[in-house]
Design a protein around this motif. Structure first.
Motif, mmCIF file in Angstrom:
data_model
loop_
_atom_site.group_PDB
_atom_site.id
_atom_site.type_symbol
_atom_site.label_atom_id
_atom_site.label_comp_id
_atom_site.label_asym_id
_atom_site.label_seq_id
_atom_site.Cartn_x
_atom_site.Cartn_y
_atom_site.Cartn_z
ATOM 1 N N GLU A 122 -3.158 10.485 -6.432
ATOM 2 C CA GLU A 122 -3.525 9.112 -6.794
ATOM 3 C C GLU A 122 -3.279 8.854 -8.277
ATOM 4 O O GLU A 122 -2.841 7.779 -8.668
ATOM 5 C CB GLU A 122 -4.992 8.834 -6.452
ATOM 6 C CG GLU A 122 -5.258 8.679 -4.969
ATOM 7 C CD GLU A 122 -4.504 7.520 -4.329
ATOM 8 O OE1 GLU A 122 -4.401 6.431 -4.950
ATOM 9 O OE2 GLU A 122 -4.009 7.697 -3.207
ATOM 10 N N TRP A 143 0.492 8.384 -8.737
ATOM 11 C CA TRP A 143 1.155 7.492 -7.794
ATOM 12 C C TRP A 143 2.017 6.433 -8.485
ATOM 13 O O TRP A 143 3.187 6.275 -8.160
ATOM 14 C CB TRP A 143 0.149 6.843 -6.856
ATOM 15 C CG TRP A 143 0.786 5.811 -5.983
ATOM 16 C CD1 TRP A 143 0.630 4.463 -6.044
ATOM 17 C CD2 TRP A 143 1.741 6.040 -4.936
ATOM 18 N NE1 TRP A 143 1.417 3.847 -5.112
ATOM 19 C CE2 TRP A 143 2.108 4.789 -4.413
ATOM 20 C CE3 TRP A 143 2.332 7.187 -4.400
ATOM 21 C CZ2 TRP A 143 3.013 4.647 -3.367
ATOM 22 C CZ3 TRP A 143 3.239 7.046 -3.358
ATOM 23 C CH2 TRP A 143 3.564 5.783 -2.854
ATOM 24 N N LYS A 202 6.004 6.251 -8.176
ATOM 25 C CA LYS A 202 6.524 5.050 -7.512
ATOM 26 C C LYS A 202 7.580 4.376 -8.397
ATOM 27 O O LYS A 202 8.654 3.999 -7.916
ATOM 28 C CB LYS A 202 5.370 4.092 -7.231
ATOM 29 C CG LYS A 202 5.759 2.823 -6.536
ATOM 30 C CD LYS A 202 4.512 1.971 -6.304
ATOM 31 C CE LYS A 202 4.850 0.576 -5.861
ATOM 32 N NZ LYS A 202 3.658 -0.256 -5.717
ATOM 33 N N ASP A 254 0.829 -1.201 0.000
ATOM 34 C CA ASP A 254 0.000 0.000 0.000
ATOM 35 C C ASP A 254 0.871 1.262 0.000
ATOM 36 O O ASP A 254 2.086 1.210 0.209
ATOM 37 C CB ASP A 254 -0.984 0.001 1.173
ATOM 38 C CG ASP A 254 -0.317 0.155 2.537
ATOM 39 O OD1 ASP A 254 0.776 0.729 2.628
ATOM 40 O OD2 ASP A 254 -0.915 -0.309 3.525
ATOM 41 N N LYS A 255 0.237 2.374 -0.264
ATOM 42 C CA LYS A 255 0.931 3.646 -0.446
ATOM 43 C C LYS A 255 1.723 4.046 0.804
ATOM 44 O O LYS A 255 2.885 4.431 0.705
ATOM 45 C CB LYS A 255 -0.105 4.714 -0.798
ATOM 46 C CG LYS A 255 0.451 6.025 -1.231
ATOM 47 C CD LYS A 255 -0.670 6.943 -1.678
ATOM 48 C CE LYS A 255 -0.182 8.276 -2.130
ATOM 49 N NZ LYS A 255 -1.262 9.146 -2.596
ATOM 50 N N GLN A 256 1.116 3.941 1.970
ATOM 51 C CA GLN A 256 1.783 4.352 3.213
ATOM 52 C C GLN A 256 3.000 3.476 3.507
ATOM 53 O O GLN A 256 4.061 3.978 3.860
ATOM 54 C CB GLN A 256 0.800 4.311 4.396
ATOM 55 C CG GLN A 256 1.392 4.865 5.679
ATOM 56 C CD GLN A 256 1.856 6.317 5.542
ATOM 57 O OE1 GLN A 256 1.272 7.127 4.835
ATOM 58 N NE2 GLN A 256 2.937 6.648 6.223
ATOM 59 N N THR A 257 2.870 2.184 3.315
ATOM 60 C CA THR A 257 3.993 1.268 3.552
ATOM 61 C C THR A 257 5.135 1.576 2.583
ATOM 62 O O THR A 257 6.303 1.593 2.967
ATOM 63 C CB THR A 257 3.542 -0.196 3.404
ATOM 64 O OG1 THR A 257 2.483 -0.443 4.331
ATOM 65 C CG2 THR A 257 4.684 -1.156 3.671
#
Length: 94
Positions: free
Chosen positions: A65, A68, A72, A2-5
């Motif tokens: 979003e 992202w 990434k 996930d994004k936060q991790t």
């Protein structure tokens, strides 16, 4: 992941990179002149890659979003580039 991790792992990577560069700078005193020149050139290149990675991390932190996946991938690519540069400079110690 996930994004936060991913962001947390990215931040840890940045912190580790700064620590590794500081460690390399401390070892700089042990080189002979010829090796020192090569080491200094590689270290300068590594610092540039570190700066690029840190900029990609800032983009990652602020990514929408829609952007992202793109951000990434760019961060991951910059991270791999740094790892290659780090391997190159640590090979000088062997």
């Amino acid at each position: 992941m996930d994004k936060q991790t991913f962001k947390e792992n990215a931040k840890k990577s940045i912190d580790d990179i700064f620590a590794k560069i500081e460690e390399l700078e401390a070892k700089n005193e042990n080189f002979k002149e010829r090796s020192k020149i090569e080491y200094d050139e590689n270290l300068a290149e590594l610092k540039a890659k570190r700066d690029e990675l840190q900029a990609k991390y800032r983009e990652l932190e602020n990514a929408t979003e829609e952007k992202w996946d793109e951000v990434k991938i760019a961060f991951s690519s910059a991270s791999e580039s740094f790892k290659e540069g780090f391997s190159k400079i640590t090979a000088l110690f062997k």
